[in-house]
Design a protein around this motif. Structure first.
Motif, PDB file in Angstrom:
ATOM      1  N   LEU A   1       0.816  -1.211   0.000  1.00  0.00           N
ATOM      2  CA  LEU A   1       0.000   0.000   0.000  1.00  0.00           C
ATOM      3  C   LEU A   1       0.853   1.266   0.000  1.00  0.00           C
ATOM      4  N   LYS A   2       0.303   2.337  -0.489  1.00  0.00           N
ATOM      5  CA  LYS A   2       0.952   3.636  -0.419  1.00  0.00           C
ATOM      6  C   LYS A   2       0.800   4.186   1.001  1.00  0.00           C
ATOM      7  N   ASP A   3       1.641   5.161   1.348  1.00  0.00           N
ATOM      8  CA  ASP A   3       1.601   5.715   2.706  1.00  0.00           C
ATOM      9  C   ASP A   3       0.209   6.256   3.059  1.00  0.00           C
ATOM     10  N   LYS A   4      -0.426   6.931   2.132  1.00  0.00           N
ATOM     11  CA  LYS A   4      -1.752   7.491   2.393  1.00  0.00           C
ATOM     12  C   LYS A   4      -2.761   6.389   2.675  1.00  0.00           C
ATOM     13  N   GLU A   5      -2.644   5.279   1.928  1.00  0.00           N
ATOM     14  CA  GLU A   5      -3.561   4.152   2.116  1.00  0.00           C
ATOM     15  C   GLU A   5      -3.302   3.448   3.440  1.00  0.00           C
ATOM     16  N   LYS A   6      -2.020   3.392   3.857  1.00  0.00           N
ATOM     17  CA  LYS A   6      -1.685   2.784   5.144  1.00  0.00           C
ATOM     18  C   LYS A   6      -2.310   3.568   6.299  1.00  0.00           C
ATOM     19  N   LYS A   7      -2.218   4.896   6.211  1.00  0.00           N
ATOM     20  CA  LYS A   7      -2.796   5.736   7.260  1.00  0.00           C
ATOM     21  C   LYS A   7      -4.316   5.560   7.323  1.00  0.00           C
ATOM     22  N   GLU A   8      -4.926   5.449   6.159  1.00  0.00           N
ATOM     23  CA  GLU A   8      -6.371   5.257   6.100  1.00  0.00           C
ATOM     24  C   GLU A   8      -6.748   3.907   6.702  1.00  0.00           C
ATOM     25  N   LEU A   9      -5.985   2.862   6.362  1.00  0.00           N
ATOM     26  CA  LEU A   9      -6.239   1.524   6.894  1.00  0.00           C
ATOM     27  C   LEU A   9      -6.065   1.504   8.410  1.00  0.00           C
ATOM     28  N   GLN A  10      -5.015   2.173   8.896  1.00  0.00           N
ATOM     29  CA  GLN A  10      -4.760   2.220  10.336  1.00  0.00           C
ATOM     30  C   GLN A  10      -5.935   2.846  11.086  1.00  0.00           C
ATOM     31  N   LYS A  11      -6.511   3.906  10.501  1.00  0.00           N
ATOM     32  CA  LYS A  11      -7.640   4.596  11.133  1.00  0.00           C
ATOM     33  C   LYS A  11      -8.822   3.644  11.304  1.00  0.00           C
ATOM     34  N   TYR A  12      -9.118   2.867  10.266  1.00  0.00           N
ATOM     35  CA  TYR A  12     -10.262   1.959  10.338  1.00  0.00           C
ATOM     36  C   TYR A  12      -9.982   0.749  11.224  1.00  0.00           C
ATOM     37  N   LEU A  13      -8.732   0.271  11.200  1.00  0.00           N
ATOM     38  CA  LEU A  13      -8.390  -0.861  12.070  1.00  0.00           C
ATOM     39  C   LEU A  13      -8.511  -0.467  13.543  1.00  0.00           C
ATOM     40  N   MET A  14      -8.091   0.759  13.873  1.00  0.00           N
ATOM     41  CA  MET A  14      -8.208   1.237  15.246  1.00  0.00           C
ATOM     42  C   MET A  14      -9.676   1.357  15.651  1.00  0.00           C
ATOM     43  N   LYS A  15     -10.533   1.757  14.719  1.00  0.00           N
ATOM     44  CA  LYS A  15     -11.958   1.866  15.000  1.00  0.00           C
ATOM     45  C   LYS A  15     -12.563   0.487  15.234  1.00  0.00           C
TER      46      LYS A  15
END
Length: 223
Positions: free
Chosen positions: A200-214
């Protein structure tokens, strides 16, 4: 000045003149149900000051009540006059409100109160009624029944209690959400997740991290 604006101006002036001509005898409404006067009494031990504050509070609220009724009469007059004047005035009421800096919903609240006020003998019950109960009473299918109850001598407190009985506290309402997908379809989602994340690209990783934390937060709340 355009012909339309001139007609509106004349209608408004006629309404104001009409209000002044049939001005009712001065009446002071009881404000005990609107303001807790004990809170004013607690402000100071000086009786003279307390009496003055209560007197001015009474005057202030009575002025607001009377203004609300007068505004309701004006808005109702203009609305009905334009509504009965044919399609050539479609949308003109809203434009007139905007011209006078009045919100359409605010004007409607005044009109509701004035309409009910005009239908009852015990006008004080409507004049001092909180807006949420005005809205409830106005929207009732059996509005006429409530009007008759008021006209047959029901007190303000009795009318409010009748309306309260029809209110369901939000916390008592049960909502049923139907989940229309199978969670088992997501069992393989986290297989080789490290490899998937690396692509994944860095932007996609940050987005994924946000949803995983939720997701983690939701699941942990049921532990």
């Amino acid at each position: 000045m355009s012909k339309v604006r001139l007609e509106i101006k004349n209608m408004l002036q006629n309404s104001i003149d009409k209000t002044n001509v049939k001005k009712e005898e001065e009446h002071n409404y009881k404000i005990d149900s609107i303001v807790n006067l004990d809170l004013i009494r607690d402000l100071t031990d000086d009786k003279e000051i307390t009496d003055m504050l209560i007197s001015k509070t009474t005057s202030l609220i009575n002025l607001q009540i009377k203004n609300a009724i007068s505004l309701g009469e004006i808005f109702t007059f203009v609305f009905e006059k334009l509504s009965k004047s044919g399609s050539k005035y479609d949308g003109l009421y809203e434009k007139w409100l905007q011209l006078n800096g009045v919100n359409k919903k605010t004007a409607l609240r005044y009109r509701k109160r004035y309409e009910l006020y005009s239908l009852v003998n015990n006008k004080e019950s409507i004049a001092i009624m909180p807006q949420k109960y005005i809205d409830m009473l106005y929207s009732e299918e059996d509005k006429t029944e409530y009007i008759n109850i008021i006209n047959n001598g029901a007190t303000y407190e009795e009318v409010i209690n009748l309306l309260k009985d029809k209110t369901i506290a939000p916390e008592k309402i049960e909502y049923v959400n139907v989940v229309d997908f199978d969670f088992r379809n997501y069992n393989t989602l986290f297989i080789d997740i490290d490899k998937k994340v690396e692509s994944l690209k860095d932007k996609e990783k940050k987005e994924l991290q946000k949803y995983l934390m939720k997701i983690q937060e939701i699941l942990n709340s049921y532990n």
